[in-house]
Write an enzyme that holds these catalytic residues in place. Structure first.
Site, PDB file in Angstrom:
ATOM      1  N   LYS A  69       7.264   6.007 -13.865  1.00 44.31           N
ATOM      2  CA  LYS A  69       6.782   4.562 -13.308  1.00 44.31           C
ATOM      3  C   LYS A  69       6.651   3.520 -14.268  1.00 44.31           C
ATOM      4  CE  LYS A  69       5.575   4.076  -9.024  1.00 44.31           C
ATOM      5  NZ  LYS A  69       6.499   4.660  -7.757  1.00 44.31           N
ATOM      6  N   GLY A 101      -0.344  -2.721   5.766  1.00 44.66           N
ATOM      7  CA  GLY A 101       0.613  -3.195   4.653  1.00 44.66           C
ATOM      8  C   GLY A 101       1.726  -3.515   5.510  1.00 44.66           C
ATOM      9  N   GLY A 118       4.774  -4.846   4.100  1.00 47.54           N
ATOM     10  CA  GLY A 118       5.790  -5.276   3.083  1.00 47.54           C
ATOM     11  C   GLY A 118       6.929  -4.316   3.246  1.00 47.54           C
ATOM     12  N   ASN A 119       7.639  -3.871   2.297  1.00 44.85           N
ATOM     13  CA  ASN A 119       9.074  -3.226   2.557  1.00 44.85           C
ATOM     14  C   ASN A 119       8.613  -2.109   3.524  1.00 44.85           C
ATOM     15  OD1 ASN A 119      10.722  -0.805   2.026  1.00 44.85           O
ATOM     16  ND2 ASN A 119      11.986  -2.302   1.123  1.00 44.85           N
ATOM     17  N   GLY A 176       5.607  -0.841   5.030  1.00 50.17           N
ATOM     18  CA  GLY A 176       4.876  -1.127   6.384  1.00 50.17           C
ATOM     19  C   GLY A 176       5.513  -1.719   7.436  1.00 50.17           C
ATOM     20  N   TYR A 177       6.506  -2.902   7.106  1.00 49.43           N
ATOM     21  CA  TYR A 177       7.145  -3.453   7.950  1.00 49.43           C
ATOM     22  C   TYR A 177       8.151  -2.445   8.722  1.00 49.43           C
ATOM     23  CZ  TYR A 177      11.123  -6.028  10.229  1.00 49.43           C
ATOM     24  OH  TYR A 177      11.891  -6.392  11.226  1.00 49.43           O
TER      25      TYR A 177
HETATM   26  P1  NAD Z   1       5.592  -4.493  -0.782  1.00 47.99           P
HETATM   27  O1  NAD Z   1       5.094  -5.181  -2.051  1.00 47.99           O
HETATM   28  O2  NAD Z   1       6.755  -4.610  -0.328  1.00 47.99           O
HETATM   29  O3  NAD Z   1       4.272  -4.522   0.106  1.00 47.99           O
HETATM   30  C1  NAD Z   1       3.046  -4.231  -0.100  1.00 47.99           C
HETATM   31  C2  NAD Z   1       2.147  -4.542   1.107  1.00 47.99           C
HETATM   32  O4  NAD Z   1       0.734  -4.321   0.838  1.00 47.99           O
HETATM   33  C3  NAD Z   1       2.160  -6.202   1.374  1.00 47.99           C
HETATM   34  O5  NAD Z   1       2.413  -6.427   2.673  1.00 47.99           O
HETATM   35  C4  NAD Z   1       0.899  -6.422   0.984  1.00 47.99           C
HETATM   36  O6  NAD Z   1       0.179  -7.819   1.672  1.00 47.99           O
HETATM   37  C5  NAD Z   1       0.057  -5.309   1.211  1.00 47.99           C
HETATM   38  N1  NAD Z   1      -1.178  -5.371   0.614  1.00 47.99           N
HETATM   39  C6  NAD Z   1      -1.321  -5.566  -0.788  1.00 47.99           C
HETATM   40  N2  NAD Z   1      -2.619  -5.487  -1.002  1.00 47.99           N
HETATM   41  C7  NAD Z   1      -3.353  -4.994   0.443  1.00 47.99           C
HETATM   42  C8  NAD Z   1      -4.593  -4.802   0.607  1.00 47.99           C
HETATM   43  N3  NAD Z   1      -5.778  -4.861  -0.268  1.00 47.99           N
HETATM   44  N4  NAD Z   1      -4.866  -4.371   1.994  1.00 47.99           N
HETATM   45  C9  NAD Z   1      -3.937  -4.294   2.871  1.00 47.99           C
HETATM   46  N5  NAD Z   1      -2.457  -4.517   2.482  1.00 47.99           N
HETATM   47  C10 NAD Z   1      -2.261  -5.071   1.104  1.00 47.99           C
HETATM   48  O7  NAD Z   1       5.375  -2.915  -1.331  1.00 47.99           O
HETATM   49  P2  NAD Z   1       5.999  -1.423  -0.774  1.00 47.99           P
HETATM   50  O8  NAD Z   1       7.335  -1.333  -1.488  1.00 47.99           O
HETATM   51  O9  NAD Z   1       6.089  -1.634   0.808  1.00 47.99           O
HETATM   52  O10 NAD Z   1       5.159  -0.382  -1.211  1.00 47.99           O
HETATM   53  C11 NAD Z   1       3.836   0.018  -0.350  1.00 47.99           C
HETATM   54  C12 NAD Z   1       3.389   1.395  -0.771  1.00 47.99           C
HETATM   55  O11 NAD Z   1       4.407   2.233  -0.401  1.00 47.99           O
HETATM   56  C13 NAD Z   1       2.622   1.301  -2.260  1.00 47.99           C
HETATM   57  O12 NAD Z   1       1.930   2.308  -2.346  1.00 47.99           O
HETATM   58  C14 NAD Z   1       4.157   2.041  -2.980  1.00 47.99           C
HETATM   59  O13 NAD Z   1       3.838   2.855  -4.127  1.00 47.99           O
HETATM   60  C15 NAD Z   1       4.616   3.088  -1.741  1.00 47.99           C
HETATM   61  N6  NAD Z   1       5.720   3.390  -1.568  1.00 47.99           N
HETATM   62  C16 NAD Z   1       6.895   2.423  -1.603  1.00 47.99           C
HETATM   63  C17 NAD Z   1       8.425   2.952  -1.733  1.00 47.99           C
HETATM   64  C18 NAD Z   1       9.371   2.009  -1.832  1.00 47.99           C
HETATM   65  O14 NAD Z   1      10.645   2.369  -1.287  1.00 47.99           O
HETATM   66  N7  NAD Z   1       9.258   0.468  -1.534  1.00 47.99           N
HETATM   67  C19 NAD Z   1       8.669   4.328  -1.921  1.00 47.99           C
HETATM   68  C20 NAD Z   1       7.642   5.241  -1.960  1.00 47.99           C
HETATM   69  C21 NAD Z   1       6.333   4.671  -1.979  1.00 47.99           C
END
Ligand code: NAD
Length: 432
Positions: A122, A234, A236-237, A239-240
């Site tokens: 990481k 959440g 973002g990627n 959650g949406y």
């Molecule tokens: P992202 O940056 O695309 O989105 C993050 C989201 O979290 C945003 O909507 C932001 O507004 C929201 N957020 C930030 N602070 C917050 C808070 N205090 N309360 C509520 N929401 C909050 O990130 P992502 O890629 O969607 O990753 C989200 C989670 O999933 C992380 O824990 C990441 O480690 C995990 N993850 C992501 C992937 C991936 O492929 N992107 C893979 C495995 C795990």
């Protein structure tokens, strides 16, 4: 009216990315739960609780106003017994080495659990990406790659996107790596745009993989997914896409969605695509017409069938666990549930799909991207989807069956299977 399991409405806004080393402590403790079953000696356990390699970098960046700002970055390569290490890069103002170390450990167990020939890593940069201009973000992304260049590469360690990093950032990073190597090395980074060797289906792979796991869990729990209520923290990627696909693939009713500023609730369900369009122009999901604003804390306590934390770690704690009562808790974020909270959730009969199982879809399709880059072929999206579905189903059932057979929780089952594979590789390689 929305139902909350009980009072209390602390606001999560401004929650730091980690509560110091809590996530790291929890990851180590989860490892301990499988020590006896795997007959780990104290030396082996001590080795598995430590990363194999860590790098700190200082990144001086020319800002648009002519000043120079120095950013701090990290890369942790936790364990490479099963193959080159792999893991995302996070850009966040509260990033810490402890969180990155814990997330690198999680990547190690995740890759092993999903039977990928990869170790775990990481990386992170302490920065506020929303406050950087496009060009500043590019300079920072390129500087990070120059900083870690000596220890990464397709056969060593392959970065990918994570919190607040995206395909454009991966494109700059791949380009910088290629410049330093003096040739195109598309396989040095995954999560790239498809026009630059990225894989079809990578953008929604984490969410889609998590939904395949939810579908298997719902079957085991005898739960009908059509019209099942869903809350997603959440937007973002992950959650949406989780919200969008839960509605599209299974006909779930997504009643709550949140971002860092807070959340919204609608008893009759939301259209995630429309909420996304609104967030794009308004900057947050808050005040979306026809909904009630709620806090992130309240979202976790809603009376829903499926709760999907998809933002930060350490959000389900001892303090709120009694009030968190979904039928299925699908951990798409890394480390959303602290260890002490898990005992409470389990005693309340909540079915937990642990992070290393639930959010493995991202690294699975990243691995498919590596395979395609290495062989210069591009698979169709249908092929990626069916391979992803197969892997998620297999992993879910191996964990579920192990948990049932050994009368342990889903997380302990997942850790035992994953750590066992890493230990076997270390033994076969003669490391221990
Ligand atoms: P992202 O940056 O695309 O989105 C993050 C989201 O979290 C945003 O909507 C932001 O507004 C929201 N957020 C930030 N602070 C917050 C808070 N205090 N309360 C509520 N929401 C909050 O990130 P992502 O890629 O969607 O990753 C989200 C989670 O999933 C992380 O824990 C990441 O480690 C995990 N993850 C992501 C992937 C991936 O492929 N992107 C893979 C495995 C795990």
């Amino acid at each position: 009216m929305r139902t909350i399991n009980s009072g209390n409405s602390l606001i999560l806004k401004g929650t730091p990315v980690s509560s110091d080393s809590k996530l790291l402590d929890d990851v180590k403790q989860h490892l301990c739960t499988c020590s006896a079953g795997l007959k780990l000696t104290p030396d082996m356990e001590a080795f598995l609780k430590m990363p194999m390699r860590e790098l700190y970098v200082s990144l001086p960046i020319h800002m648009d106003d002519g000043s120079i700002k120095v950013f701090k970055g990290f890369r942790v390569q936790y364990n490479e017994a099963l193959g080159p290490t792999k893991g995302g890069i996070r850009f966040h103002p509260d990033e810490t080495m402890e969180t990155i170390r814990a997330l690198a450990a999680l990547m190690t167990w995740k890759c092993a659990l999903h039977k990928l020939p990869l170790g775990g890593a990481k990386g992170g940069v302490v920065c506020s990406p929303k406050e950087l201009s496009h060009r500043e973000l590019e300079r920072l992304s390129r500087a990070y790659i120059r900083g870690v260049y000596q220890i990464i590469g397709p056969d060593r360690d392959i970065p990918a996107p994570d919190m607040y990093t995206n395909p454009q950032i991966m494109a700059w990073m791949m380009d910088e790596y290629s410049k330093l190597a003096g040739k195109n090395v598309f396989g040095a980074i995954t999560g790239k745009p498809t026009s630059l060797g990225g894989s079809a289906g990578r953008f929604d792979a984490t969410a889609k993989g998590g939904l395949y796991a939810i579908r298997e869990a719902a079957k085991e729990q005898g739960m009908e997914l059509k019209d099942a209520t869903v809350a997603v923290q959440g937007f973002g990627n992950v959650g949406y896409h989780a919200a969008y696909l839960a509605k599209k693939l299974f006909g779930c009713k997504v009643v709550a969605i949140s971002d860092s500023k807070g959340g919204i609730y609608a008893e009759n369900g939301l259209d995630p695509e429309d909420v996304s369009g609104y967030k794009h122009s308004a900057g947050s999901v808050l005040d979306y017409p026809g909904t009630e604003n709620i806090t992130n804390k309240e979202l976790l306590e809603l009376d829903v069938d499926i709760l999907i934390p998809a933002a930060l770690e350490n959000v389900i704690t001892k303090e709120n666990a009694e009030k968190v009562r979904p039928k299925i808790l699908a951990e798409m974020a890394n480390g959303p549930t602290i260890r002490e909270a898990e005992e409470i959730l389990r005693s309340n009969g909540i079915h937990i799909i642990p992070d290393i199982l639930c959010n493995g879809g991202g690294v699975i399709v990243s691995y498919f991207e590596m395979v395609q880059n290495e062989s210069s072929i591009q698979w169709e999206e249908e092929e990626i989807e069916s391979r992803l579905e197969k892997k998620m189903k297999e992993a879910y059932h191996s964990v579920y069956d192990f948990a049932a057979k050994n009368n342990v929780g889903m997380r302990q089952a997942a850790y035992t299977l994953a750590v066992g594979r890493v230990v076997e590789a270390m033994q076969l390689r003669g490391w221990i």
